[in-house]
Design an enzyme around this catalytic site. Sequence first.
Site, mmCIF file in Angstrom:
data_model
loop_
_atom_site.group_PDB
_atom_site.id
_atom_site.type_symbol
_atom_site.label_atom_id
_atom_site.label_comp_id
_atom_site.label_asym_id
_atom_site.label_seq_id
_atom_site.Cartn_x
_atom_site.Cartn_y
_atom_site.Cartn_z
ATOM 1 N N ALA A 70 4.314 -50.979 32.061
ATOM 2 C CA ALA A 70 2.991 -50.580 31.590
ATOM 3 C C ALA A 70 3.176 -49.882 30.248
ATOM 4 O O ALA A 70 4.253 -49.358 29.940
ATOM 5 C CB ALA A 70 2.340 -49.648 32.598
ATOM 6 N N GLY A 115 6.143 -51.975 35.440
ATOM 7 C CA GLY A 115 5.047 -52.896 35.728
ATOM 8 C C GLY A 115 5.426 -54.355 35.496
ATOM 9 O O GLY A 115 4.803 -55.252 36.069
ATOM 10 N N GLU A 118 7.077 -55.431 38.582
ATOM 11 C CA GLU A 118 6.008 -55.500 39.592
ATOM 12 C C GLU A 118 5.151 -56.752 39.404
ATOM 13 O O GLU A 118 4.734 -57.382 40.372
ATOM 14 C CB GLU A 118 5.157 -54.232 39.506
ATOM 15 N N GLU A 138 10.482 -46.069 36.410
ATOM 16 C CA GLU A 138 9.387 -45.097 36.283
ATOM 17 C C GLU A 138 9.835 -43.669 36.512
ATOM 18 O O GLU A 138 9.283 -42.733 35.924
ATOM 19 C CB GLU A 138 8.256 -45.445 37.272
HETATM 20 N N1 CO8 Z 1 5.232 -49.226 26.629
HETATM 21 C C1 CO8 Z 1 4.903 -49.146 25.328
HETATM 22 N N2 CO8 Z 1 5.700 -49.587 24.339
HETATM 23 C C2 CO8 Z 1 6.883 -50.098 24.685
HETATM 24 C C3 CO8 Z 1 7.300 -50.195 26.008
HETATM 25 C C4 CO8 Z 1 6.404 -49.743 27.022
HETATM 26 N N3 CO8 Z 1 6.674 -49.843 28.317
HETATM 27 N N4 CO8 Z 1 8.535 -50.744 26.042
HETATM 28 C C5 CO8 Z 1 8.881 -50.969 24.774
HETATM 29 N N5 CO8 Z 1 7.890 -50.590 23.948
HETATM 30 C C6 CO8 Z 1 7.867 -50.645 22.482
HETATM 31 C C7 CO8 Z 1 8.781 -49.614 21.880
HETATM 32 O O1 CO8 Z 1 8.145 -48.361 21.808
HETATM 33 C C8 CO8 Z 1 9.050 -50.231 20.530
HETATM 34 O O2 CO8 Z 1 7.943 -49.998 19.694
HETATM 35 P P1 CO8 Z 1 8.174 -49.565 18.134
HETATM 36 O O3 CO8 Z 1 8.870 -50.759 17.526
HETATM 37 O O4 CO8 Z 1 6.785 -49.370 17.629
HETATM 38 O O5 CO8 Z 1 9.025 -48.344 18.152
HETATM 39 C C9 CO8 Z 1 9.069 -51.720 20.828
HETATM 40 O O6 CO8 Z 1 8.400 -51.899 22.063
HETATM 41 C C10 CO8 Z 1 10.477 -52.262 20.973
HETATM 42 O O7 CO8 Z 1 11.145 -51.477 21.963
HETATM 43 P P2 CO8 Z 1 12.587 -50.810 21.720
HETATM 44 O O8 CO8 Z 1 12.799 -50.522 20.268
HETATM 45 O O9 CO8 Z 1 12.712 -49.666 22.670
HETATM 46 O O10 CO8 Z 1 13.536 -52.033 22.138
HETATM 47 P P3 CO8 Z 1 15.029 -51.924 22.724
HETATM 48 O O11 CO8 Z 1 15.519 -53.312 22.757
HETATM 49 O O12 CO8 Z 1 15.806 -50.899 21.994
HETATM 50 O O13 CO8 Z 1 14.845 -51.382 24.226
HETATM 51 C C11 CO8 Z 1 13.863 -51.358 26.431
HETATM 52 C C12 CO8 Z 1 14.205 -52.188 25.169
HETATM 53 C C13 CO8 Z 1 15.143 -50.935 27.146
HETATM 54 C C14 CO8 Z 1 13.026 -52.261 27.329
HETATM 55 C C15 CO8 Z 1 13.059 -50.086 26.011
HETATM 56 O O14 CO8 Z 1 11.993 -50.496 25.148
HETATM 57 C C16 CO8 Z 1 12.455 -49.336 27.173
HETATM 58 O O15 CO8 Z 1 13.157 -48.616 27.850
HETATM 59 N N6 CO8 Z 1 11.134 -49.491 27.376
HETATM 60 C C17 CO8 Z 1 10.427 -48.774 28.422
HETATM 61 C C18 CO8 Z 1 10.731 -49.350 29.799
HETATM 62 C C19 CO8 Z 1 10.015 -48.559 30.860
HETATM 63 O O16 CO8 Z 1 10.265 -47.389 31.072
HETATM 64 N N7 CO8 Z 1 9.098 -49.232 31.579
HETATM 65 C C20 CO8 Z 1 8.340 -48.622 32.654
HETATM 66 C C21 CO8 Z 1 7.019 -48.126 32.153
HETATM 67 S S1 CO8 Z 1 6.109 -47.254 33.413
HETATM 68 C C22 CO8 Z 1 5.379 -48.499 34.325
HETATM 69 O O17 CO8 Z 1 5.552 -49.661 34.069
HETATM 70 C C23 CO8 Z 1 4.533 -48.065 35.471
HETATM 71 C C24 CO8 Z 1 3.597 -49.159 35.965
HETATM 72 C C25 CO8 Z 1 2.402 -48.513 36.596
HETATM 73 C C26 CO8 Z 1 1.151 -49.257 36.887
HETATM 74 C C27 CO8 Z 1 0.776 -50.430 36.090
HETATM 75 C C28 CO8 Z 1 -0.599 -50.975 36.448
HETATM 76 C C29 CO8 Z 1 -0.928 -52.262 35.747
#
Ligand code: CO8
Length: 270
Positions: A70, A115, A118, A138
């Site tokens: 998400a 998400g 999921e 999460e």
């Molecule tokens: N949300 C928002 N932006 C994101 C997300 C995210 N989940 N993941 C990546 N991005 C963005 C980054 O902020 C970045 O943006 P910018 O270029 O503007 O800085 C861009 O995408 C590229 O990401 P990275 O530079 O971080 O890319 P890397 O290759 O270095 O890393 C990863 C990739 C490992 C996937 C890393 O981006 C990461 O850890 N992302 C977050 C993963 C995460 O924690 N996901 C869980 C989120 S919580 C959730 O999903 C709960 C669900 C609940 C209910 C949903 C109901 C529909």
Amino acid sequence: MTTSFESLLSADHGPVRVLTLNRPQALNALDVTLVRELTEAVRIAGADAAEGRLRALILTGAGKAFVAGADIAAMHEMSEDEAREFSRQGHTLGERLAALPIPVIAAVNGFALGGGCELALACDFIYASEAAKFGQPEVKLGVIPGFGGTQRLLRRVGLARALELCMSGEIINAAEALRIGLANKVLPADQLLPAAIKTCETIAQMGPQAVAVAKSVLHRGSELPLAAANSLEIDAFARLFSTADQREGMAAFLGKRPAAFTGRPDHGQP
Ligand code: CO8
């Protein structure tokens, strides 16, 4: 038919539709718009399936992610009520995917985190590219899965593995996802979508009502005690004997010819 949304691409390959989540700049993170568009695309898929125009759906992601979760930026300031509503919207989407009378395959091309994992779990089964990564991270953000992750993951991989993944936030690769039964198949990246489409084309050759009933009985039965689930199977098996496709499928076998299924609800005999 080709329909496009703001963050979603839709393309038909014969009776198979591929929905591509398309926010690669945010690794296809699910925001309210994307969840709404996916829900609408699933509604359209249901209508097209009911009219016999669509026989299978594939979900995949543009770029290096399936869905990286998400949208954390969008969730950061959410109130408790807003979080509940967002979670409910995700659950509605999951329920509608399960209710579709056609198979839904997640073709996981890269990160399927939070998400994203999921969403893949809300599909009927998962094909993973060798580059895929799965996880429920999460807890690193101070929350838990809110889109069915705790419950669907538990049912897919068992309690102990689901507990380990949800409490540690560990990210696993495609081989491990295959080993624990999260993914059905692992494929080289360039073969992921062709393999998913091929499986869909195979399923599209089958009796459409039999496919729909198999999906429904398996999903519903998985929630029931064995005796009740077996009753569900007995009733569903019997009901298919009033369909044209049962007559046609068996006649085709006996006549040593390919079946020409119509999906008609009854065979017109008393
Ligand atoms: N949300 C928002 N932006 C994101 C997300 C995210 N989940 N993941 C990546 N991005 C963005 C980054 O902020 C970045 O943006 P910018 O270029 O503007 O800085 C861009 O995408 C590229 O990401 P990275 O530079 O971080 O890319 P890397 O290759 O270095 O890393 C990863 C990739 C490992 C996937 C890393 O981006 C990461 O850890 N992302 C977050 C993963 C995460 O924690 N996901 C869980 C989120 S919580 C959730 O999903 C709960 C669900 C609940 C209910 C949903 C109901 C529909």
